[in-house]
Design an enzyme around this catalytic site. Structure first.
Site, short mmCIF file in Angstrom:
data_model
loop_
_atom_site.label_atom_id
_atom_site.label_comp_id
_atom_site.label_asym_id
_atom_site.label_seq_id
_atom_site.Cartn_x
_atom_site.Cartn_y
_atom_site.Cartn_z
N ASP A 14 0.84 -1.09 0.16
CA ASP A 14 0.02 -0.11 0.04
C ASP A 14 0.86 1.29 0.04
OD1 ASP A 14 -2.03 -1.84 0.33
OD2 ASP A 14 -2.08 -1.62 2.45
N GLU A 174 -11.88 1.75 -2.26
CA GLU A 174 -11.08 2.15 -1.22
C GLU A 174 -9.91 3.04 -1.57
OE1 GLU A 174 -10.09 -1.61 0.47
OE2 GLU A 174 -8.54 -2.06 -1.20
#
Length: 246
Positions: A14, A174
């Site tokens: 991420d 997201e």
């Protein structure tokens, strides 16, 4: 320049990147591990050096009795008016927070919390205002990418949380990031779940609250449905402009 993936070897999912001067700074998820949110710097986006962590004190993050894959999710790093900000979610305690520093090589602040649902928060700065976004459910009960204006000193919401985009149709919308490019607002997000269906999608609008229209050729980056590739599960993305305007 020739390089081999991964450019940062190990457990660094991420990634989020910002650029200050001629230097790039990168943060990654750290989940249940402490110290939290590893911090790297680079001059070329390829050769990275770890320069510390953003969360180095127990007072900054609650990690007691955190299960595997719990804890600190999908941080975002941004820079504004001489100050670095790292915002993230402790998914186990369901709390959004951010920390800041004026010295990228020094300690980061105590956490400042924002009362909004969801995960994967991000900050956007414009005209001395700060906008906070995440996925989740807004104050009107609508799910999607949710945004509000906050007081950057306190984390207090100055406007209701409002959904600004519901995605391109993939599940688990997201990881929102907002940018202003050539007078238009670009909202980049992830869809498909953090697994082999992961993908980067985006939408564009003339104003910060939309109406956002999805790119007709979404997804713009993915390895979904391509089993056997060395790099898979590609989804969380961040845009950066290099020294040459790319």
């Amino acid at each position: 320049m020739k390089y081999n993936n991964p450019v940062i070897k190990g457990f660094y999912p991420d990634p989020s990147v910002c650029k200050v001067g001629d230097t790039y700074y990168l943060v990654c998820s750290s989940f249940q591990y402490f110290p939290g949110v590893p911090l790297f710097e680079s001059k070329d986006l390829v050769n990275w050096k770890q320069i510390g962590h953003c969360l180095t004190r127990k007072s900054q993050v609650q990690l007691d009795k955190i299960n595997s894959s719990g804890g600190v999710f999908a941080p975002t790093i941004r820079y504004n008016n001489g100050r670095f900000y790292m915002t993230t979610t402790n998914d186990t305690t369901h709390q959004h927070f951010y920390v800041w520093t004026d010295d990228i090589y020094g300690e980061w602040s105590e956490p400042i919390y924002v009362d909004q649902s969801g995960i994967d928060p991000s900050l956007f700065f414009e005209d001395n205002k700060t906008y906070f976004m995440s996925n989740g459910i807004d104050d009107y009960g609508v799910s999607g990418i949710v945004q509000c204006e906050i007081d950057i000193e306190s984390g207090e919401k100055l406007t209701p949380s409002k959904t600004i985009w519901t995605g391109s149709g993939g599940r688990y919308l997201e990881s929102p990031h907002m940018y202003k490019i050539n007078g238009k607002y670009y909202l980049v997000a992830a869809e498909g779940g953090t697994e082999y269906g992961h993908m980067v999608t985006y939408a564009r609008a003339d104003s910060l609250y939309g109406k956002f229209e999805g790119y007709e050729n979404n997804p713009v980056l993915t390895n979904r449905n391509l089993g056997g590739y060395e790099v898979q599960g590609v989804g969380h993305g961040d845009l950066i402009q290099d020294n040459y305007g790319n």
